[in-house]
Design a protein around this motif. Structure first.
Motif, short mmCIF file in Angstrom:
data_model
loop_
_atom_site.label_atom_id
_atom_site.label_comp_id
_atom_site.label_asym_id
_atom_site.label_seq_id
_atom_site.Cartn_x
_atom_site.Cartn_y
_atom_site.Cartn_z
N MET B 1 0.87 -1.20 0.00
CA MET B 1 0.00 0.00 0.00
C MET B 1 0.90 1.23 0.00
SD MET B 1 -2.68 1.10 3.06
CE MET B 1 -3.97 -0.05 2.66
N PRO B 2 0.63 2.23 -0.87
CA PRO B 2 1.50 3.41 -0.90
C PRO B 2 1.50 4.07 0.47
CG PRO B 2 -0.07 3.45 -2.73
CD PRO B 2 -0.46 2.30 -1.83
N ALA B 3 2.66 4.64 0.85
CA ALA B 3 2.82 5.22 2.18
C ALA B 3 1.76 6.27 2.44
CB ALA B 3 4.21 5.80 2.33
N ARG B 4 1.38 7.08 1.40
CA ARG B 4 0.47 8.18 1.70
C ARG B 4 -0.92 7.68 2.05
NH1 ARG B 4 1.10 8.74 -4.02
NH2 ARG B 4 -0.81 8.23 -5.11
N GLN B 5 -1.27 6.41 1.73
CA GLN B 5 -2.58 5.90 2.09
C GLN B 5 -2.52 5.09 3.38
OE1 GLN B 5 -3.64 3.80 -1.45
NE2 GLN B 5 -4.29 5.62 -2.52
N THR B 6 -1.36 4.98 3.97
CA THR B 6 -1.19 4.24 5.22
C THR B 6 -1.37 5.19 6.38
OG1 THR B 6 0.47 2.90 4.09
CG2 THR B 6 0.40 2.73 6.47
N SER B 7 -2.11 4.72 7.39
CA SER B 7 -2.40 5.60 8.53
C SER B 7 -1.12 5.86 9.32
CB SER B 7 -3.44 4.95 9.43
OG SER B 7 -2.86 3.83 10.08
N ASP B 8 -1.14 6.97 10.04
CA ASP B 8 -0.01 7.28 10.92
C ASP B 8 0.20 6.17 11.93
OD1 ASP B 8 -0.24 10.94 11.35
OD2 ASP B 8 0.49 9.68 9.71
N GLY B 9 -0.90 5.68 12.49
CA GLY B 9 -0.82 4.63 13.51
C GLY B 9 -0.09 3.40 13.00
N SER B 10 -0.41 3.03 11.76
CA SER B 10 0.23 1.87 11.16
C SER B 10 1.72 2.12 10.93
CB SER B 10 -0.47 1.54 9.85
OG SER B 10 0.20 0.52 9.18
N LEU B 11 2.06 3.30 10.46
CA LEU B 11 3.48 3.63 10.24
C LEU B 11 4.26 3.62 11.56
CD1 LEU B 11 3.35 6.56 7.62
CD2 LEU B 11 4.00 4.19 7.21
N VAL B 12 3.64 4.16 12.61
CA VAL B 12 4.31 4.19 13.92
C VAL B 12 4.58 2.77 14.41
CG1 VAL B 12 4.00 4.77 16.35
CG2 VAL B 12 3.50 6.48 14.61
N LYS B 13 3.56 1.91 14.30
CA LYS B 13 3.74 0.50 14.76
C LYS B 13 4.86 -0.18 13.99
CE LYS B 13 -0.83 -0.82 16.55
NZ LYS B 13 -1.36 0.53 16.72
N ARG B 14 4.86 0.02 12.68
CA ARG B 14 5.88 -0.62 11.85
C ARG B 14 7.25 -0.06 12.17
NH1 ARG B 14 3.79 0.56 6.07
NH2 ARG B 14 5.99 0.26 5.66
N CYS B 15 7.31 1.23 12.45
CA CYS B 15 8.58 1.87 12.75
C CYS B 15 9.14 1.31 14.05
CB CYS B 15 8.34 3.37 12.87
SG CYS B 15 9.83 4.30 12.70
N ARG B 16 8.29 1.16 15.04
CA ARG B 16 8.72 0.60 16.32
C ARG B 16 9.27 -0.81 16.14
NH1 ARG B 16 3.63 2.35 19.02
NH2 ARG B 16 4.05 4.37 19.98
N ALA B 17 8.74 -1.52 15.14
CA ALA B 17 9.18 -2.89 14.89
C ALA B 17 10.46 -2.93 14.05
CB ALA B 17 8.07 -3.68 14.19
N GLY B 18 11.02 -1.74 13.75
CA GLY B 18 12.29 -1.68 13.03
C GLY B 18 12.16 -1.53 11.53
N ASP B 19 10.97 -1.21 11.05
CA ASP B 19 10.77 -1.06 9.61
C ASP B 19 11.28 0.31 9.14
OD1 ASP B 19 9.78 -0.71 7.02
OD2 ASP B 19 7.82 -1.58 7.45
N ASP B 70 -1.00 6.37 18.91
CA ASP B 70 -0.27 6.29 17.65
C ASP B 70 -0.89 7.16 16.56
OD1 ASP B 70 0.74 2.76 17.85
OD2 ASP B 70 1.35 4.55 18.97
N GLY B 71 -2.17 7.43 16.68
CA GLY B 71 -2.84 8.27 15.69
C GLY B 71 -2.62 9.75 15.91
N ALA B 72 -1.94 10.10 17.03
CA ALA B 72 -1.72 11.52 17.35
C ALA B 72 -0.32 11.97 16.97
CB ALA B 72 -1.98 11.74 18.84
N LEU B 73 0.24 11.32 15.96
CA LEU B 73 1.61 11.63 15.55
C LEU B 73 1.74 13.10 15.12
CD1 LEU B 73 4.44 10.47 15.01
CD2 LEU B 73 3.66 9.87 12.71
#
Lengths: 85, 179
Positions: B1-19, B70-73
């Motif tokens: 899924m293109p990054a711009r359609q990915t929610s902030d919450g999802s990006l934060v979770k993935r980032c915490r997991a080292g993505d 996570d949605g309050a990024l």
């Protein structure tokens, strides 16, 4: 109620130009730098000889240890040595 | 899924997991916002703005685990940017008392506008890629028709009408969001 018009939309788009070249690329590297920073800090804490060398001269200690003293790494290490964070 | 359609919450979770790609997407999503707050809302010099910019993203990365919602990024990054800009101004005013103090109300007005601009930017992310790109190049990056034509291999004579169509699509998608 007033709907937003196209001129207003255009003005809002213009409010967010991209930052100067290089800024975002440097920010992309923060996780890489952070990982390297963590490794160097670990070594400072575990290796007395390295710790002494760092206290004598950070730049030289890193170079002698084969670690590239990038601006970001140096800034992070100086902050850690000053504040313990 | 293109990054711009990915929610902030999802990006934060993935980032915490080292993505790392998730981190890059977060930087891409908020780099303009942080930059604009520094130079437009607080009128920092480029050198100070760059310090603030790097410090915001460094702190955001280091403190991602402390983000409770996570949605309050966006408000989190916005507040961090404000605070660092104010710190810079305070340290500068101690060095240079001749400088005119910034009115906090002015900064807040600008930040309000930047928040609206971010909503427009998010809506642009849902447009077809060629629309998003041409609107960004013309309005945000201030490129000429000729430069746009050359870089996108589009006849310059068609650019005005493309911009007009894309702007109309964007306005339509914003609809009552700004009513």
């Amino acid at each position: 109620m007033n709907e937003i018009d196209e001129q207003q939309v255009a003005r809002l788009i213009a409010e967010l130009p991209p930052p100067p070249r290089g800024w975002t690329e440097a920010a992309y590297e923060i996780p890489v730098t952070q990982a390297e920073l963590d490794r160097v800090i670990e070594r400072i804490e575990a290796d007395e000889q390295f710790r002494t060398a760092v206290q004598a001269g950070l730049d030289k200690a890193l170079v002698d240890a084969g670690i590239e003293p990038s601006d970001a790494l140096m800034a992070g290490l100086r902050r850690h040595l000053a504040t313990g964070e | 899924m293109p990054a711009r359609q990915t929610s902030d919450g999802s990006l934060v979770k993935r980032c915490r997991a080292g993505d790392h790609e998730a981190w890059i997407a977060i930087v891409d999503r908020y780099s303009r916002y942080v930059y604009a707050i520094a130079v437009r809302a607080f009128r920092l010099s480029d050198a100070d703005a760059e310090d603030v910019f790097q410090e915001v993203f460094t702190r955001a990365y280091e403190r991602l685990d402390t983000l409770r919602d996570d949605g309050a990024l966006k408000p989190w990054i916005g507040q961090m940017t404000r605070n660092l800009c104010i710190d810079h101004i305070r340290s500068r005013s101690r060095e240079d008392v001749a400088e005119e103090p910034l009115d906090p109300a002015d900064s807040e007005d600008v930040i309000g506008r930047l928040d609206a601009a971010m909503a427009v930017r998010e809506a642009m992310g849902h447009l077809p890629e060629n629309c998003n790109d041409i609107l960004d190049r013309f309005f945000a990056r201030d490129q000429s028709y000729r430069a746009i034509g050359e870089q996108l291999s589009i006849p310059p004579g068609t650019i005005a009408s493309r911009i007009s169509r894309c702007l109309a699509k964007l306005k339509s998608s914003l609809g009552e969001a700004f009513a």
